[in-house]
Design an enzyme around this catalytic site. Structure first.
Site, mmCIF file in Angstrom:
data_model
loop_
_atom_site.group_PDB
_atom_site.id
_atom_site.type_symbol
_atom_site.label_atom_id
_atom_site.label_comp_id
_atom_site.label_asym_id
_atom_site.label_seq_id
_atom_site.Cartn_x
_atom_site.Cartn_y
_atom_site.Cartn_z
ATOM 1 N N GLY A 11 13.700 16.830 -3.157
ATOM 2 C CA GLY A 11 12.843 16.552 -2.000
ATOM 3 C C GLY A 11 12.295 17.765 -1.274
ATOM 4 O O GLY A 11 11.944 17.681 -0.099
ATOM 5 N N SER A 12 12.176 18.915 -1.982
ATOM 6 C CA SER A 12 11.625 20.085 -1.278
ATOM 7 C C SER A 12 10.144 19.874 -0.951
ATOM 8 O O SER A 12 9.656 20.332 0.089
ATOM 9 C CB SER A 12 11.833 21.368 -2.089
ATOM 10 O OG SER A 12 11.051 21.365 -3.258
ATOM 11 N N ASN A 13 9.419 19.156 -1.809
ATOM 12 C CA ASN A 13 8.016 18.852 -1.482
ATOM 13 C C ASN A 13 7.943 17.883 -0.305
ATOM 14 O O ASN A 13 7.095 18.038 0.568
ATOM 15 C CB ASN A 13 7.286 18.274 -2.692
ATOM 16 C CG ASN A 13 6.813 19.363 -3.623
ATOM 17 O OD1 ASN A 13 5.803 20.013 -3.370
ATOM 18 N ND2 ASN A 13 7.565 19.606 -4.679
ATOM 19 N N MET A 89 10.449 10.178 -10.134
ATOM 20 C CA MET A 89 10.553 10.295 -11.587
ATOM 21 C C MET A 89 10.367 8.970 -12.315
ATOM 22 O O MET A 89 11.157 8.644 -13.209
ATOM 23 C CB MET A 89 11.905 10.920 -11.956
ATOM 24 C CG MET A 89 12.103 12.298 -11.381
ATOM 25 S SD MET A 89 10.823 13.423 -11.968
ATOM 26 C CE MET A 89 11.351 14.965 -11.253
ATOM 27 N N ARG A 90 9.364 8.204 -11.918
ATOM 28 C CA ARG A 90 9.105 6.930 -12.603
ATOM 29 C C ARG A 90 7.615 6.728 -12.797
ATOM 30 O O ARG A 90 6.823 7.204 -11.985
ATOM 31 C CB ARG A 90 9.597 5.754 -11.755
ATOM 32 C CG ARG A 90 11.048 5.623 -11.823
ATOM 33 C CD ARG A 90 11.579 4.461 -11.043
ATOM 34 N NE ARG A 90 12.992 4.678 -10.910
ATOM 35 C CZ ARG A 90 13.871 4.432 -11.869
ATOM 36 N NH1 ARG A 90 13.495 3.879 -12.993
ATOM 37 N NH2 ARG A 90 15.139 4.718 -11.710
ATOM 38 N N ASN A 106 -0.094 12.331 -6.968
ATOM 39 C CA ASN A 106 1.091 12.930 -7.592
ATOM 40 C C ASN A 106 0.901 14.441 -7.691
ATOM 41 O O ASN A 106 -0.232 14.924 -7.744
ATOM 42 C CB ASN A 106 1.310 12.352 -8.997
ATOM 43 C CG ASN A 106 2.570 12.894 -9.646
ATOM 44 O OD1 ASN A 106 3.617 12.999 -8.998
ATOM 45 N ND2 ASN A 106 2.491 13.260 -10.918
ATOM 46 N N HIS A 108 2.122 17.764 -10.059
ATOM 47 C CA HIS A 108 2.770 18.098 -11.332
ATOM 48 C C HIS A 108 2.856 19.620 -11.464
ATOM 49 O O HIS A 108 1.870 20.322 -11.210
ATOM 50 C CB HIS A 108 1.961 17.502 -12.496
ATOM 51 C CG HIS A 108 2.620 17.746 -13.807
ATOM 52 N ND1 HIS A 108 3.739 17.053 -14.213
ATOM 53 C CD2 HIS A 108 2.358 18.655 -14.784
ATOM 54 C CE1 HIS A 108 4.129 17.514 -15.389
ATOM 55 N NE2 HIS A 108 3.298 18.480 -15.754
HETATM 56 C C1 GRF Z 1 8.170 19.195 -8.373
HETATM 57 O O1 GRF Z 1 8.136 20.332 -9.202
HETATM 58 C C2 GRF Z 1 7.016 18.284 -8.658
HETATM 59 O O2 GRF Z 1 5.886 18.949 -9.124
HETATM 60 C C3 GRF Z 1 7.553 17.398 -9.757
HETATM 61 O O3 GRF Z 1 8.899 17.206 -9.424
HETATM 62 C C4 GRF Z 1 9.376 18.318 -8.673
HETATM 63 C C5 GRF Z 1 10.014 17.774 -7.429
HETATM 64 O O4 GRF Z 1 10.698 18.744 -6.689
HETATM 65 N N1 GRF Z 1 6.780 16.201 -9.870
HETATM 66 P P1 GRF Z 1 11.229 18.387 -5.249
HETATM 67 O O5 GRF Z 1 12.109 17.139 -5.373
HETATM 68 O O6 GRF Z 1 10.057 18.122 -4.356
HETATM 69 O O7 GRF Z 1 12.030 19.579 -4.808
#
Ligand code: GRF
Length: 197
Positions: A11-13, A89-90, A106, A108
């Site tokens: 969940g860093s994003n 992740m789905r 999304n 990536h």
């Molecule tokens: C990120 O690298 C994103 O691009 C990919 O999954 C990762 C998620 O990282 N889809 P986080 O959970 O946000 O740290």
């Protein structure tokens, strides 16, 4: 305008998006974090940031369609207008895609269409490319295949390790995802205002 973030793990994003929203850099309200894993670390982050979090998994449902129908119901109840996948992740199924047409984003960690799938950073690193990057795109029925909104390159230098490359990619993600979300929300809002006139 209300939006939701979906995550499955770290969940860093999510955190970068939440902080940008709190700081007023995203013209919207982060209504809810949805996780398909009850033990996702993203939920801890949401608690600290005082953002509502809901978690349930497809295993709690008879079919993927009923699982997604429950998510759809939740999104509608929360008046969510945009769904932001951040490490969810789905594959998104027809139920959610129908409910949120052109309204699911999304991120990536590679320059799509290169290196789609779950291990984009590692695949790019192991292939020996000199540059990889980050892609933000709309979600369609495929795997990392919808229309691209923004891409940014990340150089892979000879001294880079997989870990240092990962770090550079995440830094870019945390900067560009909030920017793209802000732009998309602004566009949705201006379109809706034009409709009203
Ligand atoms: C990120 O690298 C994103 O691009 C990919 O999954 C990762 C998620 O990282 N889809 P986080 O959970 O946000 O740290």
């Amino acid at each position: 305008m209300r939006f939701a973030v979906f995550a499955s793990g770290n969940g860093s994003n999510f955190q970068a998006i939440a902080e940008a929203t709190i700081q007023g850099e995203i013209p919207g309200e982060l209504a809810v974090l949805f996780c398909d894993k009850k033990n996702a670390y993203a939920i801890e982050r949401a608690k600290k940031l005082q953002i509502p979090a809901i978690a349930f998994s497809p295993q709690d449902f008879a079919t993927k369609a009923t699982y997604e129908a429950e998510i759809l119901h939740l999104m509608e109840e929360e008046h969510v207008e945009l769904i932001v996948l951040a490490g969810y992740m789905r594959i998104i199924g027809p139920t959610l895609l129908e409910g949120y047409k052109q309204r699911i984003l999304n991120i990536h960690p590679a320059l799509l269409p290169n290196f789609p799938g779950l291990t984009g950073i590692r695949d790019a690193f192991e292939s020996g490319v000199h540059e990889t990057g980050v892609t933000v795109h709309y979600v369609d029925a495929g795997v990392d295949s919808g229309p691209i909104i923004k891409q940014e390159k990340v150089l892979r230098h000879s001294e880079d390790t997989l870990a240092s490359l990962e770090q550079k990619i995440h830094q870019v993600e945390h900067r560009i995802y909030p920017e793209v979300i802000a732009e998309v929300l602004q566009n949705i809002q201006s379109k809706e205002e034009r409709k009203k006139v």
